[in-house]
Design a protein around this motif. Structure first.
Motif, PDB file in Angstrom:
ATOM      1  N   GLN A  70       0.808  -1.221   0.000  1.00 59.77           N
ATOM      2  CA  GLN A  70       0.000   0.000   0.000  1.00 59.77           C
ATOM      3  C   GLN A  70       0.840   1.270   0.000  1.00 59.77           C
ATOM      4  OE1 GLN A  70      -2.625  -0.449   3.362  1.00 59.77           O
ATOM      5  NE2 GLN A  70      -3.780  -2.142   2.420  1.00 59.77           N
ATOM      6  N   ASN A  71       2.066   1.159   0.521  1.00 60.41           N
ATOM      7  CA  ASN A  71       2.941   2.339   0.588  1.00 60.41           C
ATOM      8  C   ASN A  71       4.073   2.286  -0.436  1.00 60.41           C
ATOM      9  OD1 ASN A  71       2.065   3.929   3.189  1.00 60.41           O
ATOM     10  ND2 ASN A  71       2.028   1.755   3.768  1.00 60.41           N
ATOM     11  N   ASN A  72       3.996   1.286  -1.351  1.00 56.90           N
ATOM     12  CA  ASN A  72       5.006   1.137  -2.402  1.00 56.90           C
ATOM     13  C   ASN A  72       6.408   1.016  -1.803  1.00 56.90           C
ATOM     14  OD1 ASN A  72       5.827   0.837  -5.081  1.00 56.90           O
ATOM     15  ND2 ASN A  72       6.226   3.032  -5.317  1.00 56.90           N
ATOM     16  N   LEU A  73       6.507   0.175  -0.764  1.00 58.63           N
ATOM     17  CA  LEU A  73       7.773  -0.044  -0.077  1.00 58.63           C
ATOM     18  C   LEU A  73       8.167  -1.514  -0.175  1.00 58.63           C
ATOM     19  CD1 LEU A  73       7.023   1.908   3.241  1.00 58.63           C
ATOM     20  CD2 LEU A  73       8.426   2.722   1.325  1.00 58.63           C
ATOM     21  N   SER A  74       9.441  -1.784   0.043  1.00 60.96           N
ATOM     22  CA  SER A  74       9.876  -3.167   0.182  1.00 60.96           C
ATOM     23  C   SER A  74       9.658  -3.599   1.627  1.00 60.96           C
ATOM     24  CB  SER A  74      11.362  -3.295  -0.179  1.00 60.96           C
ATOM     25  OG  SER A  74      12.155  -2.606   0.784  1.00 60.96           O
ATOM     26  N   ILE A  75       9.710  -4.893   1.868  1.00 60.44           N
ATOM     27  CA  ILE A  75       9.600  -5.394   3.254  1.00 60.44           C
ATOM     28  C   ILE A  75      10.717  -4.797   4.097  1.00 60.44           C
ATOM     29  CG2 ILE A  75       9.779  -7.433   4.711  1.00 60.44           C
ATOM     30  CD1 ILE A  75       7.147  -7.305   3.219  1.00 60.44           C
ATOM     31  N   ALA A  76      11.917  -4.711   3.545  1.00 59.45           N
ATOM     32  CA  ALA A  76      13.058  -4.156   4.276  1.00 59.45           C
ATOM     33  C   ALA A  76      12.815  -2.702   4.671  1.00 59.45           C
ATOM     34  CB  ALA A  76      14.328  -4.269   3.440  1.00 59.45           C
ATOM     35  N   GLN A  77      12.211  -1.935   3.784  1.00 62.99           N
ATOM     36  CA  GLN A  77      11.948  -0.518   4.088  1.00 62.99           C
ATOM     37  C   GLN A  77      10.910  -0.365   5.196  1.00 62.99           C
ATOM     38  OE1 GLN A  77      11.002   0.570   0.013  1.00 62.99           O
ATOM     39  NE2 GLN A  77      12.888   1.794  -0.176  1.00 62.99           N
ATOM     40  N   VAL A  78       9.917  -1.249   5.223  1.00 62.52           N
ATOM     41  CA  VAL A  78       8.927  -1.222   6.307  1.00 62.52           C
ATOM     42  C   VAL A  78       9.606  -1.529   7.640  1.00 62.52           C
ATOM     43  CG1 VAL A  78       6.861  -2.331   7.252  1.00 62.52           C
ATOM     44  CG2 VAL A  78       7.014  -1.855   4.797  1.00 62.52           C
ATOM     45  N   ILE A  79      10.450  -2.552   7.645  1.00 64.34           N
ATOM     46  CA  ILE A  79      11.144  -2.938   8.886  1.00 64.34           C
ATOM     47  C   ILE A  79      12.107  -1.842   9.322  1.00 64.34           C
ATOM     48  CG2 ILE A  79      12.669  -4.638   9.946  1.00 64.34           C
ATOM     49  CD1 ILE A  79       9.798  -5.587   9.355  1.00 64.34           C
ATOM     50  N   LEU A  80      12.791  -1.202   8.369  1.00 63.49           N
ATOM     51  CA  LEU A  80      13.709  -0.115   8.708  1.00 63.49           C
ATOM     52  C   LEU A  80      12.956   1.015   9.410  1.00 63.49           C
ATOM     53  CD1 LEU A  80      16.437   1.343   8.582  1.00 63.49           C
ATOM     54  CD2 LEU A  80      15.800   2.142   6.281  1.00 63.49           C
ATOM     55  N   ALA A  81      11.786   1.356   8.896  1.00 63.55           N
ATOM     56  CA  ALA A  81      10.994   2.423   9.514  1.00 63.55           C
ATOM     57  C   ALA A  81      10.629   2.067  10.951  1.00 63.55           C
ATOM     58  CB  ALA A  81       9.729   2.669   8.691  1.00 63.55           C
ATOM     59  N   ASN A  82      10.283   0.811  11.192  1.00 64.69           N
ATOM     60  CA  ASN A  82       9.957   0.374  12.548  1.00 64.69           C
ATOM     61  C   ASN A  82      11.191   0.327  13.444  1.00 64.69           C
ATOM     62  OD1 ASN A  82       7.310   0.151  11.843  1.00 64.69           O
ATOM     63  ND2 ASN A  82       7.207  -2.088  11.933  1.00 64.69           N
ATOM     64  N   GLU A  83      12.326  -0.075  12.873  1.00 62.73           N
ATOM     65  CA  GLU A  83      13.571  -0.118  13.658  1.00 62.73           C
ATOM     66  C   GLU A  83      13.978   1.284  14.105  1.00 62.73           C
ATOM     67  OE1 GLU A  83      15.220  -2.727  14.734  1.00 62.73           O
ATOM     68  OE2 GLU A  83      13.949  -4.184  13.713  1.00 62.73           O
ATOM     69  N   MET A  84      13.547   2.278  13.371  1.00 59.40           N
ATOM     70  CA  MET A  84      13.837   3.660  13.751  1.00 59.40           C
ATOM     71  C   MET A  84      12.802   4.189  14.746  1.00 59.40           C
ATOM     72  SD  MET A  84      14.839   4.974   9.901  1.00 59.40           S
ATOM     73  CE  MET A  84      14.938   6.705  10.333  1.00 59.40           C
ATOM     74  N   SER A  85      11.527   3.813  14.540  1.00 60.36           N
ATOM     75  CA  SER A  85      10.468   4.393  15.379  1.00 60.36           C
ATOM     76  C   SER A  85      10.348   3.726  16.745  1.00 60.36           C
ATOM     77  CB  SER A  85       9.120   4.309  14.651  1.00 60.36           C
ATOM     78  OG  SER A  85       8.763   2.956  14.381  1.00 60.36           O
ATOM     79  N   ILE A  86      10.478   2.398  16.819  1.00 52.31           N
ATOM     80  CA  ILE A  86      10.259   1.700  18.102  1.00 52.31           C
ATOM     81  C   ILE A  86      11.294   2.091  19.156  1.00 52.31           C
ATOM     82  CG2 ILE A  86      10.185  -0.559  19.230  1.00 52.31           C
ATOM     83  CD1 ILE A  86       8.999  -1.680  16.624  1.00 52.31           C
ATOM     84  N   PRO A  87      12.613   2.022  18.873  1.00 54.98           N
ATOM     85  CA  PRO A  87      13.600   2.422  19.880  1.00 54.98           C
ATOM     86  C   PRO A  87      14.058   3.873  19.735  1.00 54.98           C
ATOM     87  CG  PRO A  87      14.704   1.217  18.150  1.00 54.98           C
ATOM     88  CD  PRO A  87      13.260   1.335  17.731  1.00 54.98           C
ATOM     89  N   GLY A  88      13.610   4.560  18.655  1.00 54.56           N
ATOM     90  CA  GLY A  88      14.019   5.948  18.446  1.00 54.56           C
ATOM     91  C   GLY A  88      15.438   6.085  17.936  1.00 54.56           C
ATOM     92  N   ARG A  89      15.807   5.291  16.933  1.00 52.88           N
ATOM     93  CA  ARG A  89      17.154   5.328  16.384  1.00 52.88           C
ATOM     94  C   ARG A  89      17.146   5.981  14.999  1.00 52.88           C
ATOM     95  NH1 ARG A  89      17.433  -0.186  18.488  1.00 52.88           N
ATOM     96  NH2 ARG A  89      18.675  -0.171  20.389  1.00 52.88           N
ATOM     97  N   SER A  90      18.333   6.388  14.560  1.00 56.57           N
ATOM     98  CA  SER A  90      18.477   6.941  13.217  1.00 56.57           C
ATOM     99  C   SER A  90      18.755   5.812  12.235  1.00 56.57           C
ATOM    100  CB  SER A  90      19.639   7.938  13.179  1.00 56.57           C
ATOM    101  OG  SER A  90      20.876   7.264  13.388  1.00 56.57           O
ATOM    102  N   GLU A  91      18.599   6.106  10.961  1.00 55.28           N
ATOM    103  CA  GLU A  91      18.902   5.116   9.928  1.00 55.28           C
ATOM    104  C   GLU A  91      20.366   4.694   9.999  1.00 55.28           C
ATOM    105  OE1 GLU A  91      19.356   5.331   5.121  1.00 55.28           O
ATOM    106  OE2 GLU A  91      17.388   5.919   5.916  1.00 55.28           O
ATOM    107  N   GLU A  92      21.238   5.651  10.263  1.00 56.98           N
ATOM    108  CA  GLU A  92      22.668   5.351  10.349  1.00 56.98           C
ATOM    109  C   GLU A  92      22.950   4.385  11.504  1.00 56.98           C
ATOM    110  OE1 GLU A  92      21.381   8.378  10.050  1.00 56.98           O
ATOM    111  OE2 GLU A  92      21.960   8.722   7.944  1.00 56.98           O
ATOM    112  N   GLU A  93      22.260   4.562  12.624  1.00 55.36           N
ATOM    113  CA  GLU A  93      22.463   3.678  13.779  1.00 55.36           C
ATOM    114  C   GLU A  93      21.972   2.260  13.485  1.00 55.36           C
ATOM    115  OE1 GLU A  93      22.153   6.590  17.665  1.00 55.36           O
ATOM    116  OE2 GLU A  93      20.306   6.112  16.580  1.00 55.36           O
ATOM    117  N   VAL A  94      20.855   2.164  12.776  1.00 55.18           N
ATOM    118  CA  VAL A  94      20.330   0.843  12.418  1.00 55.18           C
ATOM    119  C   VAL A  94      21.300   0.125  11.498  1.00 55.18           C
ATOM    120  CG1 VAL A  94      18.473  -0.399  11.223  1.00 55.18           C
ATOM    121  CG2 VAL A  94      17.924   1.544  12.708  1.00 55.18           C
ATOM    122  N   TYR A  95      21.778   0.824  10.475  1.00 53.69           N
ATOM    123  CA  TYR A  95      22.700   0.201   9.529  1.00 53.69           C
ATOM    124  C   TYR A  95      24.050  -0.132  10.183  1.00 53.69           C
ATOM    125  CZ  TYR A  95      19.655   1.105   5.519  1.00 53.69           C
ATOM    126  OH  TYR A  95      18.609   1.093   4.617  1.00 53.69           O
TER     127      TYR A  95
END
Length: 544
Positions: free
Chosen positions: A272-297
């Motif tokens: 529905q959001n034209n995203l990959s599964i990885a992009q959905v998970i990345l967004a959650n990895e940033m929102s749930i613990p409050g991290r940046s994309e750089e920290e996740v990677y």
């Protein structure tokens, strides 16, 4: 809770007494056992007779209660108070740093989990009031259930002692654990404030294997003053290196950007959001613990770096016999070298991938550092694909590996959320099966597959591990565990090959249905086949 003052009856050893119904011969005479309601009498009597005869031959005393338990195959019940059970409701909130953990093999639930537990207890003890610590004379750990049944083969006592003396799982030197194995009589001083307490491996007690424990992997840690308990905590190693304790309150987390509790919901967010599964998970990895994309990677790079190092270490390890009574010869390096000389490219690829998985799993068998993905017993599967897709084969850029790791985590999260990652609870389908499904998603994510193709690949890999038992020979994570990692890796590639070439809409079974099947199979599976070494290969393979 000492044995005499234990207030929790579920942690006491079961009595041999039972309501009189049937009499059974034993090495000690006649014992009575009640046939549980709803259980076929003839089947019960035959199974009990076989168990009793085996006990006479082996010289091992088996109580009437335990014989009844084995004869019926009654699965252990999980306490509804466990957070791992409560998490079945609501959205997935697991994050990468909770899921991918570095620690000593050979089992996430039997070494990493217990070591995290005793390290946690050690830290709690150091914070106790000085007057309480001044009375301390000893530290004790009691292992129950599956931890007691197969702990010696897993090195649970060594991992538990290491945490108790203040060693952290992610940074412990494997040589320290090897030395504990080779020199078991060592004494270690543990500083608790101004007080020093000496501990040895004898302070790790293999206690009751049967009982109404909150979880099959239950343990208690105690700070003693003579025979008096100064401080005590009951813990549970719930699979994948995750731990809980009595009165556990999960950490507060933010709401996920894309909440989901099923693959259907996850895929809908992506589509529905034209995203990959990885992009959905990345967004959650940033929102749930409050991290940046750089920290996740950065965390993903740390974990994949560890996986690559583990495979290389296993491939470069000198030929030799792995620790334990099985006398299993390592073969990762040999398989790799011979695979390179194969005249058929396809065979060369299968042999190479298998060697990578064997390398990672043999490192686990040595008790060296591994990554839970999702567990220690399956620690060869994901690293084989990470290395094979990267510098050890396809040479994909790290950015693609990152996407694959995020997609793989999603599959692992769903299996943990809706079924289990613990072999003590669900058999080997919960370890190798989940690892293979994650690895299939890793490949699909790395190759930018659509959400449906990624789901199909993960589903196929998991489906064809349903019902897999956990019956480690002699309690060691070697036979059949090491080769199973190789098969899990190859099955993951097969699942991806099918999913990426079939017409995706014609795939008949969805991942949610297969995870539900795994959960139900875990409940129905005879408890002898859940990491107890009481059946299957653990009985049919003769060691000499």
């Amino acid at each position: 809770m000492s044995k005499k003052t234990d207030e929790n009856p579920s942690l006491k050893k079961r009595s041999d007494e039972a309501d009189p119904h049937e009499l059974f011969g034993s090495s000690d005479g006649w014992v009575s056992m009640q046939i549980p309601p709803g259980v076929d009498r003839r089947t019960f009597l035959m199974r009990s007779a076989v168990i009793g005869a085996t006990a006479v031959i082996t010289g091992k005393i088996v109580s009437a209660q335990e014989r009844a338990h084995r004869a019926t195959g009654t699965p252990p019940k999980l306490s509804p108070e466990l957070d791992v059970v409560k998490k079945e409701k609501g959205p997935v909130l697991t994050t990468l740093d909770e899921f991918y953990k570095v620690g000593p093999g050979p089992s996430s639930s039997h070494t990493i989990g217990p070591m995290r537990i005793t390290y946690d207890f050690y830290q709690r003890c150091t914070k106790l009031p000085a007057d309480q610590l001044a009375k301390a004379t000893a530290l004790k750990v009691h292992l129950y259930g599956s931890l007691s049944a197969t702990g010696k083969g897993h090195g649970t006592e060594r991992a538990s002692l290491a945490g108790l003396v203040g060693k952290e799982p992610a940074t412990v030197d494997p040589a320290f654990l090897d030395e504990l194995r080779d020199k078991p009589d060592q004494t270690f001083p543990v500083s608790l404030g101004s007080k020093t307490v000496n501990v040895t491996l004898k302070d790790i007690v293999f206690d009751a294997t049967e009982g109404n424990f909150p979880h099959p992997n239950t343990m208690t840690c105690k700070l003693m003053a003579g025979n008096t308990v100064l401080f005590e905590q009951e813990y549970y190693s719930v699979g994948g290196g995750f731990i809980e304790w009595k009165g556990y309150t999960p950490p507060t987390k933010n709401r996920p950007k894309y909440p989901y509790a099923s693959m259907k919901e996850l895929r809908q967010h992506a589509e529905q959001n034209n995203l990959s599964i990885a992009q959905v998970i990345l967004a959650n990895e940033m929102s749930i613990p409050g991290r940046s994309e750089e920290e996740v990677y950065a965390f993903i790079d740390k974990i994949t770096g560890a996986m690559v190092a583990i495979v290389k270490s296993g491939l470069n390890a000198p030929d030799g016999v792995l620790p334990g009574p099985i006398k299993l010869q390592s073969k990762a390096a040999t398989v790799f070298k011979r695979a390179q000389d194969d005249s058929f490219q396809s065979d060369r690829g299968i042999g190479t991938l298998s060697a990578y998985a064997l390398a990672g799993s043999e490192e686990n068998g040595r008790g060296h550092l591994v990554v839970t993905a999702p567990t220690g017993g399956s620690a060869g599967v994901m690293p084989a694909l990470v290395y094979g897709l990267g510098e050890g084969g396809r040479k994909l850029p790290q950015e693609k590996i990152r996407q694959g790791m995020l997609a793989a985590a999603a599959i692992g999260y769903l299996c943990k959320h809706n079924a289990t990652l613990s072999a003590a609870e669900g058999g080997c389908q919960a370890e190798i099966g989940v690892a293979s499904a994650m690895a299939a998603a890793l490949i699909a994510g790395a190759y930018d597959a659509s959400p449906r193709v990624l789901e199909n690949a993960a589903e196929s890999a998991l489906e064809h591990h349903l019902g897999m038992t956990c019956d480690p020979v002699a309690g060691y994570v070697q036979v059949p565990c090491i080769e199973r990692c190789a098969f899990g890796a190859v099955k993951a590639w097969t699942a991806w090959a099918i999913a990426s070439n079939e017409i995706e809409s014609r795939h008949r079974v969805d991942l949610d249905a297969t995870i539900t099947a795994m959960a139900q199979t875990a409940k129905d599976m005879n408890s002898k086949y859940k990491e107890t070494s009481q059946a299957g290969l653990a009985l049919s393979v003769t060691l000499c």
